[in-house]
Design a protein around this motif. Structure first.
Motif, short mmCIF file in Angstrom:
data_model
loop_
_atom_site.label_atom_id
_atom_site.label_comp_id
_atom_site.label_asym_id
_atom_site.label_seq_id
_atom_site.Cartn_x
_atom_site.Cartn_y
_atom_site.Cartn_z
N GLN A 122 25.22 67.93 6.81
CA GLN A 122 25.73 68.07 8.30
C GLN A 122 24.73 68.37 8.84
N PHE A 123 23.69 67.48 9.23
CA PHE A 123 22.56 67.58 10.34
C PHE A 123 22.88 67.90 11.75
N ASP A 124 23.53 67.15 12.37
CA ASP A 124 23.86 67.51 13.70
C ASP A 124 25.22 68.11 13.69
N GLU A 125 25.84 68.33 15.19
CA GLU A 125 27.07 69.10 15.20
C GLU A 125 28.32 68.34 15.32
N ASP A 126 28.30 67.09 15.09
CA ASP A 126 29.52 66.14 15.12
C ASP A 126 30.29 66.43 13.93
N THR A 127 31.36 65.77 13.78
CA THR A 127 32.45 66.06 12.98
C THR A 127 32.09 65.12 11.45
N ILE A 128 31.15 64.14 11.54
CA ILE A 128 31.07 63.29 10.44
C ILE A 128 29.53 63.85 9.94
N LEU A 164 17.19 70.13 -3.31
CA LEU A 164 17.95 71.22 -3.90
C LEU A 164 19.36 71.46 -3.54
N ASN A 165 20.17 72.11 -4.66
CA ASN A 165 21.56 72.23 -4.30
C ASN A 165 21.97 73.18 -3.08
N ASP A 166 21.44 74.08 -2.73
CA ASP A 166 21.54 74.99 -1.74
C ASP A 166 21.14 74.51 -0.44
N LYS A 167 21.90 74.53 0.43
CA LYS A 167 21.54 74.33 2.11
C LYS A 167 21.92 75.40 2.86
N ILE A 168 20.84 75.51 3.89
CA ILE A 168 21.07 76.53 4.81
C ILE A 168 21.83 76.24 6.06
N THR A 169 22.94 76.76 6.28
CA THR A 169 23.98 76.50 7.48
C THR A 169 23.87 77.47 8.44
N PHE A 170 23.46 76.67 9.83
CA PHE A 170 23.45 77.62 10.85
C PHE A 170 24.72 77.82 11.67
N ASN A 171 24.55 78.59 12.69
CA ASN A 171 25.85 79.28 13.33
C ASN A 171 26.63 78.12 13.99
N ASN A 172 25.83 77.12 14.35
CA ASN A 172 26.33 76.02 15.28
C ASN A 172 27.24 74.95 14.22
N GLY A 173 26.89 75.14 12.74
CA GLY A 173 27.58 74.21 11.91
C GLY A 173 26.69 73.19 11.24
N SER A 174 25.51 73.22 11.77
CA SER A 174 24.37 72.12 11.40
C SER A 174 23.65 72.85 9.96
N GLU A 175 23.21 71.94 9.28
CA GLU A 175 22.61 72.31 7.96
C GLU A 175 21.03 71.78 7.88
N LEU A 176 20.53 72.54 7.14
CA LEU A 176 19.08 72.14 6.88
C LEU A 176 18.64 71.84 5.35
N LEU A 177 18.31 70.73 5.15
CA LEU A 177 18.05 70.07 3.72
C LEU A 177 16.78 70.51 3.00
N ILE A 178 16.84 70.98 2.04
CA ILE A 178 15.45 71.41 1.53
C ILE A 178 15.26 70.48 0.04
N THR A 179 14.03 70.21 0.05
CA THR A 179 13.90 69.29 -1.15
C THR A 179 12.32 70.02 -1.86
N TYR A 190 17.94 68.39 11.88
CA TYR A 190 17.91 67.41 13.22
C TYR A 190 17.22 68.21 14.32
N SER A 191 16.43 67.21 15.02
CA SER A 191 15.89 67.52 16.08
C SER A 191 16.50 67.10 17.34
N LYS A 192 16.95 67.98 18.21
CA LYS A 192 17.65 67.14 19.56
C LYS A 192 16.48 66.68 20.40
N THR A 193 15.47 66.93 20.33
CA THR A 193 14.54 66.32 21.23
C THR A 193 14.01 65.07 20.69
N ASP A 194 13.81 65.05 19.27
CA ASP A 194 13.46 63.91 18.82
C ASP A 194 14.72 62.68 18.60
N GLU A 195 15.88 63.36 18.74
CA GLU A 195 17.11 62.76 18.37
C GLU A 195 17.27 62.22 16.95
N GLN A 196 16.54 62.84 16.01
CA GLN A 196 16.48 62.43 14.52
C GLN A 196 16.32 63.50 13.77
#
Length: 207
Positions: free
Chosen positions: A80-86, A132-147, A162-168
């Motif tokens: 879940q990179f961004d804060e939407d529902t999908i 990697l199996n474990d992901k970092i989840t932030f307070n806003n619900g977005s996640e960080l992928l680690i490889t 996900y970068s809101k500035t770059d929108e990607q």
């Protein structure tokens, strides 16, 4: 007189029957309306799990519509990179010799009602990519992928968010770490521990 009594009795029975029929119809309508309301509530409160999203993604095989050279794909994961529902789906890939490997990111388009490649992140090395199996989840619900990208002599730790500035999705960190030491992820403290030239380092990740 008897005829009058019988008439009144029949009228009473008829009125009672009509009243019972109206009550039954009302009850049936109430039950139907109640069932309809429950169904609508279920539709609005329906939650799709990561496993279900991944199954839907796998059925569509969206990654096959690519411009890569003789790609081979690894295991898909949900993020879940961004804060939407999908959530997004990430698949690592390798290509033919001398072509970069990388990560394909797929996203479900609600307007077109289909999955598609939303981003390709090429990586200019020939090391094996492992998500990697474990992901970092932030307070806003977005996640960080680690490889980690590794071979017999080298290993690189990489994080993607996900970068809101770059929108990607962008690579936030890329760190050369000791190949013979494990990368440890603390999902409660949002920290990553790793070794660089024998020295242990720890980094807390933020939104």
């Amino acid at each position: 007189m008897l005829k009058k009594v019988l008439f009144l009795a029949a009228l009473s029975l008829l009125l009672a029957a009509c009243s019972d029929e109206e009550t039954t119809v009302k009850k049936d309508n109430d039950v139907e309306g109640s069932e309809k309301e429950v169904v609508e509530d279920e539709e609005f409160s329906l939650e799709v799990t990561d496993e279900e999203w991944l199954a839907l993604s796998n059925q569509s095989k969206w990654w096959e519509e690519n411009e890569l050279t003789e790609p081979e794909f690894g295991q898909a994961v949900i993020v879940q990179f961004d804060e939407d529902t999908i959530p997004e789906v990430v698949i690592p890939y390798t290509q033919a010799k001398e072509e970069p490997q990388g990560l394909l990111i797929g996203k479900y388009n609600e307007t077109e009602e289909k999955w598609a490649i939303s981003q390709n992140i090429p990586i200019e090395n020939n090391m094996k990519i492992e998500i990697l199996n474990d992901k970092i989840t932030f307070n806003n619900g977005s996640e960080l992928l680690i490889t980690q990208e590794s071979d017999d002599k080298n290993k690189t730790l990489a994080t993607y968010k996900y970068s809101k500035t770059d929108e990607q999705v962008i690579a936030e960190h890329r760190i050369a770490v000791d190949v013979d030491q494990a990368i440890e992820i603390d999902t409660e403290g949002n920290t990553i521990s790793y070794f660089v030239k024998g020295e242990e380092k720890q980094e807390t990740l933020e939104e």
